[in-house]
Enzyme design. Structure first.
Site, PDB file in Angstrom:
ATOM      1  CG  ASP A   1     -96.703 -59.963 -14.480  1.00 29.73           C
ATOM      2  OD1 ASP A   1     -96.274 -60.070 -15.640  1.00 29.73           O
ATOM      3  OD2 ASP A   1     -97.858 -59.595 -14.194  1.00 29.73           O
TER       4      ASP A   1
HETATM    5  N1  URA Z   1    -101.578 -62.200 -16.071  1.00 35.86           N
HETATM    6  C1  URA Z   1    -100.944 -61.222 -15.396  1.00 35.86           C
HETATM    7  O1  URA Z   1    -101.420 -60.108 -15.330  1.00 35.86           O
HETATM    8  N2  URA Z   1     -99.777 -61.518 -14.801  1.00 35.86           N
HETATM    9  C2  URA Z   1     -99.211 -62.736 -14.823  1.00 35.86           C
HETATM   10  O2  URA Z   1     -98.133 -62.933 -14.237  1.00 35.86           O
HETATM   11  C3  URA Z   1     -99.882 -63.748 -15.528  1.00 35.86           C
HETATM   12  C4  URA Z   1    -101.065 -63.452 -16.144  1.00 35.86           C
END
Ligand code: URA
Length: 232
Positions: free
Chosen positions: A102
Site C-alpha cells: 500500500d
Molecule cells: N497487507 C496490507 O494490508 N498492506 C500491505 O501493504 C501489504 C499487506
C-alpha cells in the site's frame, strides 16, 4: 523459444496480451505476420517486430527495493504521486513491481521484467510466505491472536488461511504476522476483522529472503542464487 514467451520476456506485454497482439496481426517475424503464439523464434537470428518496432531480447532483471511509505506501486498515477520506479536509477529495462504494498506501507518489494518470476511469487498455488511487522492502534489480545492464527473472515466473507502471529513488544502493539496469501490490503483487513487497526506496516521477509539492512529507498540486484530460490 515460443513467440508469446519471447514477447513477454522482452517486456512487450504479458503472456496473455502477447497472444492477443499475435492474434491481432500486430507481430511480424522476419517480415511475415506471425502465424500464432506457438511459432518458434530464435532470438539470436530472427527479427521480431511489434507494431512495426523491433523487439530486442531484454536482459532479465531482478531487483529488491526497500519501499518507503509515500510511494505508489503503479505504472502511472493521474495525481502525479511518486512511484516506486522513481526510486530506480540506471535501470534501462522496464521493470514491474511484483505484488503490491500500500501507499503507506514499507519494506520488501521485488521488481522484475520476468513474468515467470512474478508469477512464482504471487500465484496463491505457490504459497510463498510473507512476513510483516506491524504496529497496532490497540494491544492485540490473546484471543484475537488465536483467531488470526486459525483464520478469520474478512468483511467480504473471504476466509483467511491460518497465519503466524508473534507478539514483539510488551504492550502487545508490535506484532509480526506471516501469511501465505496476498489479497488486497490483507493484513490490515485481517486486523480489522478482529477489531483492531494497523498504524504501520512493513514487509520484512518473502519466502527465504529478508530485507536485511537494505536502507529505506535503496535497492539491490538479486543474486542468481536468490532468484533460483523461487524458481525451482
Ligand atoms: N497487507 C496490507 O494490508 N498492506 C500491505 O501493504 C501489504 C499487506
Amino acid at each position: 523459444m515460443r513467440l508469446h514467451k519471447f514477447l513477454s520476456r522482452s517486456g512487450v506485454a504479458s503472456l496473455r496480451k502477447a497472444e492477443e497482439m499475435i492474434a491481432a496481426g500486430r507481430i511480424r517475424v522476419n517480415g511475415q505476420v506471425a502465424a500464432g503464439p506457438g511459432a518458434a523464434v530464435d532470438p539470436a537470428r530472427d527479427r521480431v517486430e511489434a507494431d512495426g518496432r523491433e523487439v530486442r531480447a531484454e536482459e532479465r532483471v531482478y531487483l529488491l527495493l526497500h519501499k518507503p511509505a509515500g510511494y505508489l506501486c503503479a505504472l502511472e498515477d493521474r495525481f502525479g504521486r511518486p512511484l516506486v520506479t522513481d526510486l530506480l536509477r540506471d535501470i534501462p529495462e522496464r521493470v514491474y513491481h511484483v505484488g503490491r504494498l500500500d501507499l503507506d506501507s514499507e519494506g520488501m518489494l521485488f521488481l522484475t521484467n520476468d513474468g515467470d518470476f512474478a508469477l512464482k511469487l504471487t500465484h496463491p498455488r505457490h504459497e510463498i510466505e510473507k512476513t510483516y511487522r506491524i504496529r497496532l492502534r490497540a494491544p492485540l489480545s490473546g484471543e484475537a491472536a488465536e483467531k488470526l492464527r486459525r483464520g478469520v473472515s474478512l468483511e467480504n466473507g473471504f476466509r483467511t488461511a491460518p497465519a503466524g502471529v508473534k507478539i514483539l513488544s510488551g504492550d502487545c502493539r508490535e506484532v509480526e504476522i506471516t501469511i501465505r496469501e496476498g489479497k488486497k490490503r490483507q493484513v490490515k483487513r485481517m486486523l480489522q476483522a478482529v477489531g483492531n487497526r494497523v498504524d504501520y506496516l512493513k514487509r520484512t521477509a518473502v519466502g527465504p529472503l529478508s530485507l536485511g539492512d537494505l536502507g529505506k529507498g535503496k535497492w539491490r540486484r538479486l543474486t542468481a542464487e536468490e532468484v533460483a530460490l523461487f524458481m525451482e
